[in-house]
Design an enzyme around this catalytic site. Structure first.
Site, short mmCIF file in Angstrom:
data_model
loop_
_atom_site.label_atom_id
_atom_site.label_comp_id
_atom_site.label_asym_id
_atom_site.label_seq_id
_atom_site.Cartn_x
_atom_site.Cartn_y
_atom_site.Cartn_z
N ASP A 13 -5.78 9.74 9.32
CA ASP A 13 -4.47 9.30 9.79
C ASP A 13 -4.06 9.95 11.10
OD1 ASP A 13 -3.39 7.44 7.80
OD2 ASP A 13 -3.64 9.13 6.42
N GLU A 43 0.86 -1.18 0.00
CA GLU A 43 0.00 0.00 0.00
C GLU A 43 0.90 1.24 0.00
OE1 GLU A 43 -3.20 2.01 3.06
OE2 GLU A 43 -2.82 -0.12 3.28
#
Lengths: 266, 427
Positions: free
Chosen positions: A67, A56
């Site tokens: 995040d 990824e």
């Protein structure tokens, strides 16, 4: 689907199938594109790709609200170094010359809209990207993105969370063409103390009723022990912040990856 | 109980105002947004909720806020009559308290014990901390480091009210980053935390809910104007827009009227040092369609989708986007959005202060400046209402700093014209 349309989907499913045949959960490392620098990124990515079933790569974004601080700071550093959407896709294109491992791109929707959804898919497909992970795009928000991805042979992955209702799990699971990404905790990405499992088994049991694709678990998995727990119940294990921390601390990323990958063995 | 909450035809059931709005958030939050939507729909028509909100708005907030004819400002402009809708009279000093109290009541109704908020200028943070203190809720406020510097008095107020202020140093250390952190907190603590969002931005149902809670500004304006002018609609309404909550509050009750009954609705955007310089926060004039904080809107972002740091003299307008309903108004011509620079806002602030004895917030000063320009082009029997969204106490230290800057400093343009204003006022 035509052969072109199924390219990313087929490659991703094959990666999970290979891991399963070896009695492993697929090992899915994450790295921010252009981190620590545009020049330093390829070596880090090489080390991870050599050990990954699937990798990824994050497109650095100024406002990554899914995040935690580790990946956000990595994104800020990459952006300050001049990396951005097109550049990250260019870096992936370079990696493709050396690696056959499937690569999925994690990106927020604003960079896709800014480049233009069709142009973005064209660039991603041209770079050899196999699929997309879209953390701020619930599948019922924008059907066009998923349709365009399919048109360019890219798989799409949406996320479920411990808070997801059965109806949401069904909707999300059925919309995924690559794999389903189950978020292990309510929260943002990043290493955490304690067990990563928590509500994961119940969530996966629900998801398996609907998902026709493999299910990977991420968020908070940062060492071999937690990877081992997750590998017991999931088809794949996503690990991100641990590798950014390794790069930041000057550790051998390959050695850290070897340890966590060993944890994916059942 | 006399309060009712409005039912407007927008957004649609997917939370869209035309192509704007929506819910671009991590999946973790979708069930929470559904829960909020359901709870809000029920509260909206529940006499017990409305009665309590009505009581608090009257007895605690000090509503209705006056509609004041600014005669000396009117005389100065020499055109249309300028009325001020005095949201600066609200307890805590700005319109923000209307929405905070309503959302905090909703939090209590939903059984949440903890509320979080983001704040730029600190007005929304102070209002959230106030509502939390009143209703016995734990409160955490996220605020950018740069805004903490600019608005230290409001930080102290929040602390005194029992709220924890968390400094945000990521990104540009301003409102957009504080909003990111608040959303991250909510994603993490979604099961027991209520997010009191401060403007008409964010994922559905926030833009609609905040609008409904602020629409009391425009609803009061209607009957107040009828009493003094014999008509509910003025010729023009001017309000400043960052995210756009005070503007939508006064616009919305008029925006859905037929075109021939609708006043001109004008939002003043923060043009900072000028839209052409790139140092601004004017999302309509200088942005393009993008997604931030869960919503599709006009947004300052570069050609690869990275958010461009905004700039405004006013921390409250220093936001790179604008609420989705405003975007739809702009695209369909229901409202106009005009840029007003830092220097012009400072001029507006000094003008209102000298002529009317009212020190407006720097946010509202953008609207004052444009209203005076607009009034000059209109006739004396015409009427402008300016939404005076907040009072300027929080800004005076920053204004003093700005006005003392030497004239040749690059951040101060000659347009401030301190002596020129004084001359005009004296004349």
């Amino acid at each position: 689907m035509t052969a072109v349309q199924s390219r990313g989907v087929a490659r991703i499913h094959a990666a999970f199938e290979r891991a399963r045949a070896q009695n492993r959960a697929a090992f899915i490392p994450f790295m921010t594109g252009g981190y620590p620098t545009a020049e330093g990124f390829p070596a880090v990515a090489d080390a991870l790709l050599a050990r990954a079933d699937l990798m990824e790569v994050g497109i650095p974004y100024s406002d990554p609200l899914g995040d935690g601080p580790t990946i956000q700071r990595a994104s800020e550093q990459a952006l300050a170094g001049g990396t951005s959407t097109r550049h990250t896709l260019g870096l992936i294109k370079e990696l493709r010359r050396r690696h056959d491992t499937p690569i999925v791109v994690m990106t927020y929707v604003n960079p896709i809209y800014a480049v233009g959804p069709r142009e973005f898919m064209r660039l991603a497909a041209d770079a050899g990207v196999d699929g997309l992970i879209l953390p701020d795009l619930p599948p019922d928000q924008d059907i066009e993105i998923a349709d365009l991805a399919a048109e360019y042979g890219l798989a799409v992955t949406f996320l479920i969370a411990p808070t997801s209702t059965a109806a949401r799990v069904e909707l999300v699971a059925k919309a995924c063409t690559g794999f389903l990404y189950a978020v292990s905790v309510t929260g943002v990405t990043g290493a955490r103390e304690g067990s990563a499992l928590g509500e994961v088994p119940a969530m996966l049991a629900l998801a398996r009723q609907y998902a026709g694709v493999p299910i990977a678990v991420g968020f908070g998995v940062n060492d071999a022990a937690t990877a081992r727990q997750v590998a017991e119940v999931a088809d794949g294990v996503v690990v991100g912040s641990a590798f950014i921390n390794a790069v930041k601390n000057g550790q051998d990323v390959g050695a850290v990856a070897d340890a966590i990958a060993a944890g994916c063995q059942r | 109980m006399t309060l009712t909450l409005p039912h407007y035809p927008m957004p649609d059931d997917r939370g869209r105002f035309g192509r704007f709005g929506g819910r671009y958030v991590p999946e973790t939050l979708i069930p929470a947004l559904d829960e909020l939507d359901t709870a809000y729909r029920a509260a909206k028509t529940d006499p017990a909720f409305l009665s309590e909100l009505d009581r608090l708005l009257r007895e605690f907030v000090n509503r209705p806020s006056p509609l004041y004819l600014a005669q000396r400002l009117t005389d100065h402009a020499g055109g249309a009559k300028i009325y001020l809708k005095r949201e600066d009279f609200n307890y805590t000093g700005a319109h923000k308290i209307n929405n905070c109290l309503a959302q905090a009541l909703l939090a209590v109704r939903m059984g949440k014990k903890r509320v979080i908020a983001e704040t730029g200028a600190g007005q929304h943070g102070v209002a959230s901390a106030t509502a939390a203190a009143l209703l016995g809720l734990e409160c955490v406020v996220y605020m950018g480091a740069e805004d903490i510097r600019r608005q230290s008095l409001n930080v102290f107020r929040m602390n005194l009210l029992g709220a924890e202020v968390r400094e945000v140093t990521s990104g540009t250390s301003t409102l957009k980053d504080a909003t990111n952190e608040a959303i991250r907190d909510w994603v993490t603590n979604v099961r027991d935390t209520f997010y009191i969002l401060g403007s008409v931005v964010g994922p559905h149902p926030y833009p609609a809910m905040v609008r409904d809670f602020q629409a009391i500004i425009g609803e009061e304006t209607k009957w107040q104007l009828r009493a003094v002018e014999g008509r509910e609609a003025p010729d023009a309404i001017v309000a400043c827009v960052g995210g756009g909550s005070n503007a939508i509050g006064i616009f919305a009750p008029y925006a859905y009227l037929p075109k021939d009954q609708r006043p001109r609705l004008i939002g003043t955007e923060a043009a900072g040092e000028g839209v052409e310089t790139g140092r601004h926060a004017a999302s309509v004039a200088g942005g393009r369609v993008g997604v931030l904080h869960g919503s599709m809107m006009y947004l300052m972002n570069d050609d690869e989708g990275q958010i461009v740091p905004p700039h405004s003299i006013s921390a409250g307008l220093d936001y790179p986007g604008i609420g989705p309903e405003h975007c739809h108004y702009s695209e369909t011509g229901v409202a106009e959005y005009v840029p007003v620079t830092d220097a012009q806002a400072l001029e507006g602030l000094q003008l209102l202060t000298r002529l009317e004895g009212i020190i407006p917030a720097l946010e509202s000063a953008h609207a004052i400046y444009h209203a005076v320009e607009l009034a000059r082009t209109m006739r004396p029997e015409q009427v402008i209402v300016v939404n005076l969204s907040g009072r300027g106490d929080k800004d005076v230290a920053e204004v003093a700093r700005l006005l003392d800057v030497p004239k040749d400093a690059p951040t101060v343009t000659p347009a401030i014209q301190k002596p020129a204003i004084q001359k005009e006022v004296l004349a």
